[in-house]
Design an enzyme around this catalytic site. Structure first.
Site, PDB file in Angstrom:
ATOM      1  N   ASP A   1      49.257  25.999  24.673  1.00  0.00           N
ATOM      2  CA  ASP A   1      48.412  25.792  25.846  1.00  0.00           C
ATOM      3  C   ASP A   1      47.049  26.468  25.753  1.00  0.00           C
ATOM      4  O   ASP A   1      46.205  26.269  26.625  1.00  0.00           O
ATOM      5  CB  ASP A   1      49.118  26.321  27.105  1.00  0.00           C
ATOM      6  CG  ASP A   1      49.178  27.842  27.126  1.00  0.00           C
ATOM      7  OD1 ASP A   1      49.542  28.420  26.083  1.00  0.00           O
ATOM      8  OD2 ASP A   1      48.864  28.440  28.158  1.00  0.00           O
TER       9      ASP A   1
ATOM     10  N   ASP B   1      54.365  27.845  21.163  1.00  0.00           N
ATOM     11  CA  ASP B   1      53.823  29.082  21.708  1.00  0.00           C
ATOM     12  C   ASP B   1      54.754  29.542  22.823  1.00  0.00           C
ATOM     13  O   ASP B   1      55.616  28.778  23.271  1.00  0.00           O
ATOM     14  CB  ASP B   1      52.412  28.813  22.236  1.00  0.00           C
ATOM     15  CG  ASP B   1      51.786  30.042  22.862  1.00  0.00           C
ATOM     16  OD1 ASP B   1      51.953  31.138  22.310  1.00  0.00           O
ATOM     17  OD2 ASP B   1      51.153  29.908  23.923  1.00  0.00           O
TER      18      ASP B   1
ATOM     19  N   ASP C   1      52.815  37.752  21.493  1.00  0.00           N
ATOM     20  CA  ASP C   1      53.434  38.840  22.246  1.00  0.00           C
ATOM     21  C   ASP C   1      54.125  39.850  21.332  1.00  0.00           C
ATOM     22  O   ASP C   1      54.399  39.583  20.165  1.00  0.00           O
ATOM     23  CB  ASP C   1      54.468  38.275  23.221  1.00  0.00           C
ATOM     24  CG  ASP C   1      53.815  37.646  24.427  1.00  0.00           C
ATOM     25  OD1 ASP C   1      52.609  37.853  24.606  1.00  0.00           O
ATOM     26  OD2 ASP C   1      54.504  36.940  25.179  1.00  0.00           O
TER      27      ASP C   1
ATOM     28  N   LYS D   1      58.084  56.048  31.988  1.00  0.00           N
ATOM     29  CA  LYS D   1      58.864  54.819  31.894  1.00  0.00           C
ATOM     30  C   LYS D   1      58.716  54.285  30.475  1.00  0.00           C
ATOM     31  O   LYS D   1      57.657  54.425  29.840  1.00  0.00           O
ATOM     32  CB  LYS D   1      58.383  53.779  32.901  1.00  0.00           C
ATOM     33  CG  LYS D   1      56.940  53.320  32.698  1.00  0.00           C
ATOM     34  CD  LYS D   1      56.479  52.369  33.792  1.00  0.00           C
ATOM     35  CE  LYS D   1      55.032  51.930  33.536  1.00  0.00           C
ATOM     36  NZ  LYS D   1      54.472  51.113  34.630  1.00  0.00           N
TER      37      LYS D   1
ATOM     38  N   THR E   1      54.355  33.441  18.730  1.00  0.00           N
ATOM     39  CA  THR E   1      53.697  34.028  19.893  1.00  0.00           C
ATOM     40  C   THR E   1      52.897  35.260  19.509  1.00  0.00           C
ATOM     41  O   THR E   1      53.184  35.923  18.511  1.00  0.00           O
ATOM     42  CB  THR E   1      54.746  34.414  20.960  1.00  0.00           C
ATOM     43  OG1 THR E   1      54.102  35.070  22.045  1.00  0.00           O
ATOM     44  CG2 THR E   1      55.808  35.340  20.385  1.00  0.00           C
TER      45      THR E   1
END
Length: 1162
Positions: free
Chosen positions: A834, A393, A695, A578, A693
């Protein structure tokens, strides 16, 4: 409870980015409800409804244990008898009850019961720890609405579907809840989902407006939820709320999932939808697997071989017995065989493991969190030395779950003196670290106060010095954008007055903190205004400025940017934006590209340092342009058609143009200490590393560069479904067409990737420089890549790449990828994570390692080993894994050696005695052989032996390949040890027979009898196998000396005690040692001769091997001895000595070449 006040400071739903989360029409219900897979019905606040009771949904009790009180004995016995060796001994035990058996039943059954009983106790103790953790979780307290009209405390396990609960700030949700209301007036709340997807950034959830009422109204709330059945999809939910005669569509924005945590919200009310094992987090979990190491599975095959040998021996004995004894009795009645004449037969017939060292390793103790390493199972220690692929991970495992603002580029000028961990490590490794850079780094460390999220230092900007810069006006605009363009909420500590921020992402929090530290403090927010304390660049004084917030155009993975439209105190409308450089530079105005070249150069430099970058821009919007755009934008927002989102994005595109470039930010997703070095060491050891992951792709790629998974010069293969063709089909809503096109797209991309790697391999054969590849694939693409028709191609492409990163992976996908790698490669896999989202992956892998992080212990509870930091994985594998693999491999090989050496003496005796069936030894000799006389040295070898020190294991990581390539437990080596045992048995038997059988033993000239010969031969076996152990041990301790020589002493002590018992019990052992063997010098001389002769073949082989064909650890050990001799110093001093000699380097180079050439997946 009822008196708690609701937060009426602002209605977040008034902002566009929050308002878009709300349902748009009461009539917009889900057509799937009621069909297959969408049949769940929840009676809200009415769980005792007769219809609800008939549904009989699961309770909220959760169990992660492997056993229960009812199934422990049968299931544990099944686990024990999965081992072929135990089945073999069970069969032998049954046979021993036969009157034809040469041994008594207790002498066979007792050792078997002892071994199985001890193993079952160990399994029970390990499972009891899991049960205690389950009890702790199930007994947590939560407030539930009771029949008395008040909220009362109850245990999690007592919750039922339909209950209304109240959860306070920083508490975990006890089940999957539908959000009804919160302490905010408009029903929003912040949720931390780290245990689900590993991300620490807060997610915003929003209740339906119809349910967002005061607590008093909750008491009268009655409704019915019709929704999807329990499933593992974390990011989707389909349902409808039937309330007051109306239907309200539900989405994931109203769902609060079990094991996520309430943050930045005083309390929420929710109704229980899914409980216990029906919750999404538990649906993603799998039953605790029964894991067996590869060595243990290989032992089964060895037992088959030994069983076959035993059958051959028995068959041979039976056949030859019949042939030889066919004519023992002549026609005249004379007896030809000695065993038929008792008066003439005096000689042949007469009336798991070192887990504690992992637990106590101080080098793997994390002082900050007071957490040591923990081996939660003792069955897989040796697997740690054979890991071929690590699946990791990212968030919380490789990183610290924190973002830090470290550098920026403003108006073409780079600011930020410090260097990232990656930069420092690379420069030091290449010897490029200059004294000035070291000084700057030290000054930075000493000059800046420690602020979470801010790790920036530059004397030109800090402490208000930026106002003296020539581009001060642009610097002011830059930090204004950072202070305004976000959705963060300030939280003022009433005691200290300090301001902290709750943000949707850690990047956002870092930007707001950076702007505060550099003079632009965001301190207040309402539904229409944002207030700043900022430094005026003209006067240098702090002033308060209030910006009217007109619109927030939120960030999305497709837009890759975020914008806000505000009106400043000068009554000018500004667009502040941004976003990623890939979409921002194309939106710049011609007059806004003044610093484009310099900014791009800085962004490239920041990316090489592993930093996450965003481009900062702004523009001034005319009143008329804004009025026309707002009308179009509001019309798009109010639509309820399928293309609503596309129209909103199109409207946003019309105003997000002609931007003026201000610069770029560089944020470091802080890696855990030592992660790049750990990954580099593991790579040197030949271990492949995959990152799985949740993400986004950009985040995962940046971390890949930061931790050296992806490197400069490595060609990146990106597999994604973010293409215009797929997006067009998705907007049309034809799911079948989207799935078909997506499948074909992934298939095409996989084949293109295969072509690239194949072409590079062809070119590399002519060039010295090898082209390396990194594979990056997103979650949508992974769904199709894991299809049965494509998974082989995906695995083959991944096997050709040096690094693999799977982004936006769901917990189920992580487990599926792990299963694919494990089954497709046939090699040992290790998963490390985790959070609760990693549990499936940990359980699916051969070895699961849990990171005992700051939040949640679900991963640790499901793991086989627990460590506090990723860097400890280096020592866990390269040191403890190498040692454990070597110890277990040597121990098993030696175990079979010593049993063959013992067992074949029985066979030779049978052959010599015309296969009479009479054993050579007393039956208690045989029963105690493996329990008392040879067991402790084997245990000492399996617990204490070290071929090389921990320092050398880490210095030469290629030694780890001994385990990956299974050098020490190959069939060649196993059969070699077996052959050694057979040779030793032949030497022991024939030397003993030829030196004793025909020699006078007593004073009256009689030769030795059956009992004395058995004791002499048995003593030779005990001495030989224990001395063989002494030769094999690399690392002697006093414990090993005690076990080795003590085992021999125990044999003689046993002879004395057992021989002193009455003859009816001791039989052939009665006084045999005290009265006959001990006083005889020839017995002792025979013992010395036989032992030395039996050890000579192995000793000669090892001498030849070390000299001409040394193993890798032999070379290291020999070099260590040479260094000690030459330096005449201690071991600690020798550790500082020079490199290995040419022979060693050549051998290690040869190993490296073999490693690079081998087909890593076969």
């Amino acid at each position: 409870m009822a008196g708690e006040r609701r937060n009426k400071g602002m209605r977040l739903s008034k902002l566009y980015s929050f308002k878009c989360l709300k349902p748009f029409s009461k009539e917009d219900h889900h057509p799937q409800i009621g069909s297959k897979g969408y049949s769940r019905v929840v009676f809200c606040n009415d769980p005792d409804n007769p219809e609800a009771l008939q549904l009989n949904y699961r309770g909220n009790y959760v169990s992660t244990t492997k056993y229960t009180a009812a199934n422990f004995i049968p299931k544990s016995l099944f686990e024990q008898f999965r081992r072929v060796a135990n089945i073999y001994f069970l069969v032998v035990a049954f046979v021993s009850f036969s009157p034809l058996a040469p041994y008594t039943a207790p002498s066979v059954l007792a050792p078997l019961l002892f071994v199985i009983g001890a193993t079952m106790v160990k399994e029970g103790v390990e499972d009891l720890r899991r049960r205690r953790q389950d009890i702790e979780a199930n007994n947590r307290r939560v407030l539930v609405f009771g029949k008395n009209g008040e909220f009362v405390e109850t245990k999690w396990k007592n919750l039922r579907v339909g209950d209304v609960v109240k959860v306070h700030k920083d508490e975990y949700f006890p089940a999957d809840l539908l959000l009804l209301s919160s302490s905010y007036e408009d029903g929003v709340c912040y949720v931390e989902t780290m245990n689900l997807d590993g991300e620490t950034n807060l997610k915003l959830k929003h209740a339906l407006e119809i349910t967002s009422v005061e607590e008093e109204s909750i008491k009268n709330f009655r409704g019915v939820i019709k929704c999807e059945d329990p499933n593992e999809h974390l990011y989707s939910f389909v349902g409808t709320l039937h309330y007051q005669g109306q239907q309200y569509p539900l989405s994931p924005q109203q769902m609060l999932l079990r094991d996520s945590k309430l943050r930045n919200t005083d309390y929420i009310h929710g109704v229980v939808v899914f409980t216990g094992h029906d919750t999404k987090v538990m649906q993603n979990a799998t039953d605790p697997p029964s894991k067996r190491s590869k060595i243990e599975r290989k032992m089964d095959k060895i037992v088959y071989v030994l069983f076959s040998i035993l059958i051959v021996i028995a068959f041979t004995g039976s056949v030859f017995f019949g042939i030889i004894t066919r004519r023992d009795i002549t026609d005249d009645g004379k007896l030809r065989r000695w065993y038929l004449r008792p008066d003439r037969t005096t000689v042949f017939y007469d009336p798991k493991r070192p887990s504690i060292f992992i637990n106590q390793d101080q080098e793997m103790y994390h002082e900050e969190t007071d957490r040591p390493a923990r081996a939660r199972t003792s069955n897989l220690n040796e697997e740690l030395g054979q890991v071929d692929t690590i699946l990791s991970d990212k968030t919380g495992t490789l990183t610290c779950n924190s973002m830090e603002f470290v550098k920026c580029s403003i108006a073409g000028t780079a600011y930020g003196r410090g260097m990232t961990e990656v930069e420092v490590a690379l420069r030091k490794k290449k010897g490029m670290m200059t004294p000035q850079e070291e000084a700057d780094d030290e000054i930075k460390a000493n000059s800046t106060k420690s602020v979470k999220g801010f790790n920036f230092w530059d004397e030109r900007i800090v402490n208000g010095e930026w106002i003296n810069q020539p581009n001060a006006e642009l610097i002011q605009k830059f930090f204004r954008v950072l202070a305004i363009c976000h959705t963060a909420i300030p939280d003022v500590d009433s005691d200290t007055g300090e301001i902290s921020y709750e943000a949707e992402s850690p990047d956002e929090a870092a930007f707001v903190i950076a702007s505060r530290e550099l003079g632009f403090e965001f301190f207040a927010r309402s539904q229409t205004n944002i207030s700043l304390h900022e430094i005026d660049h003209m006067t240098g004084e702090k002033v308060d400025r209030v910006y009217e917030l007109l619109h927030v155009l939120e960030f999305s993975s497709s837009r890759k940017r975020m914008s806000v439209i505000v009106r400043n105190p000068e009554n000018r409308i500004l667009l502040l934006s941004k976003g990623a450089d890939s979409v921002m530079f194309e939106r710049l105005a011609k007059h806004g590209r003044q610093f484009e070249r310099e900014t791009k150069e800085h962004i490239k430099r920041y990316a090489e340092a592993g930093l996450r970058t965003l481009v900062i821009t702004y523009r001034e919007v005319e009143e008329e342009e804004y009025r026309i755009w707002e009308e179009e934008f509001l019309n798009a927002k109010t639509l309820v058609t399928e293309d609503r989102d596309a129209l909103i994005d199109a409207a946003a595109d019309k105003i997000e143009k002609d931007l003026i470039l201000l610069g770029s930010t560089a944020v470091e997703d802080k890696l855990q200490k030592g992660v790049p070095d750990c990954i580099e060491k593991l790579s040197q050891a030949g271990v492949k590393i995959w990152v799985l992951t949740g993400d986004k792709t950009e985040t995962a790629i940046n971390i890949g560069y930061a931790c050296s998974l992806l490197r400069e010069g490595m060609k990146k293969i990106l597999i994604t479904l973010d293409s215009p063709e797929i997006e067009t089909l998705e907007k049309q809503g034809d799911k079948d067409a989207v799935a078909k096109a997506s499948f074909q797209s992934i298939k095409k991309q996989l084949r293109e990737g295969m072509s690239q790697t194949a072409a590079a391999t062809t070119n590399d054969s002519a060039n010295e420089n090898e082209q390396m590849f990194g594979l990056v694939i997103d979650g949508k693409s992974l769904t199709f890549a894991l299809d049965k028709k494509l998974e082989k191609e995906f695995l083959e492409l991944a096997s050709r790449c040096s690094s693999v990163i799977c982004c936006r992976s769901s917990p189920k996908q992580k487990a599926l990828v792990t299963r694919l790698v494990k089954s497709g490669t046939g090699r040992t896999t290790l998963a490390i994570g985790d959070g609760a989202n990693d549990v499936g992956m940990l359980q699916e892998a051969d070895i699961g390692v849990g990171i005992s992080g700051a939040e949640g212990m679900q991963a640790v509870m499901a793991s086989d080993f627990a460590i506090a930091q990723f860097r400890f994985l280096e020592r866990l594998l390269l040191v403890h894994g190498h040692w454990c693999y070597r110890r277990i491999a040597m121990m098993i090989c030696y175990f079979f050696y010593k049993n063959l050496a013992f067992g074949f003496t029985l066979f030779w005796y049978e052959a010599y005695a015309s296969f009479s069936g009479k054993p050579a030894y007393n039956d208690w000799y045989m029963s105690c052989y493996n329990v008392f006389f040879t067991s402790l040295p084997v245990i000492a070898l399996g617990v204490f032996d070290q071929d090389v020190s921990a320092r050398l294991c880490l210095k030469y990581p290629l030694l780890y390949q001994e385990g990956v390539q299974n050098v020490l437990f190959s069939w060649e080596r196993i059969l070699g040890w077996m052959l050694n045992g057979i040779i030793s048995s032949m030497i022991i038997f024939f030397l003993t027979i030829n030196t004793r059988a025909s020699q006078a033993f007593r004073k009256d000239g009689q030769v030795v009898d059956y009992s004395v010969l058995g004791v002499t031969m048995y003593s030779s076996v005990v001495w030989t196998v224990n001395c063989q152990m002494a030769i094999s041990i690399n690392y002697f301790t006093w414990i090993q000396h005690c076990f080795l020589w003590g085992s021999i002493g125990v044999w003689y002590l046993f002879l004395v005690i057992y021989g002193s018992l009455p003859p009816t019990f001791s039989t052939t052992a009665y006084q045999v040692f005290v009265e006959t063997s001990a006083p005889s010098p020839i017995c002792w001389l025979t013992l010395v001769l036989v032992t030395f002769s039996a050890l000579l073949p192995y000793f000669a082989y090892r001498a030849f091997q070390i000299k001409f064909r040394p193993m890798y650890h032999d070379i290291i050990v020999e070099q260590r001895r040479t260094e000690r001799f030459e330096n005449g110093t201690t071991r600690a001093t020798s550790a500082v000595s020079g490199e290995l000699p040419m022979q060693v380097e050549f051998t290690l180079h040869h190993l490296k070449a073999n490693l690079s050439r081998r087909d890593s997946w076969n």
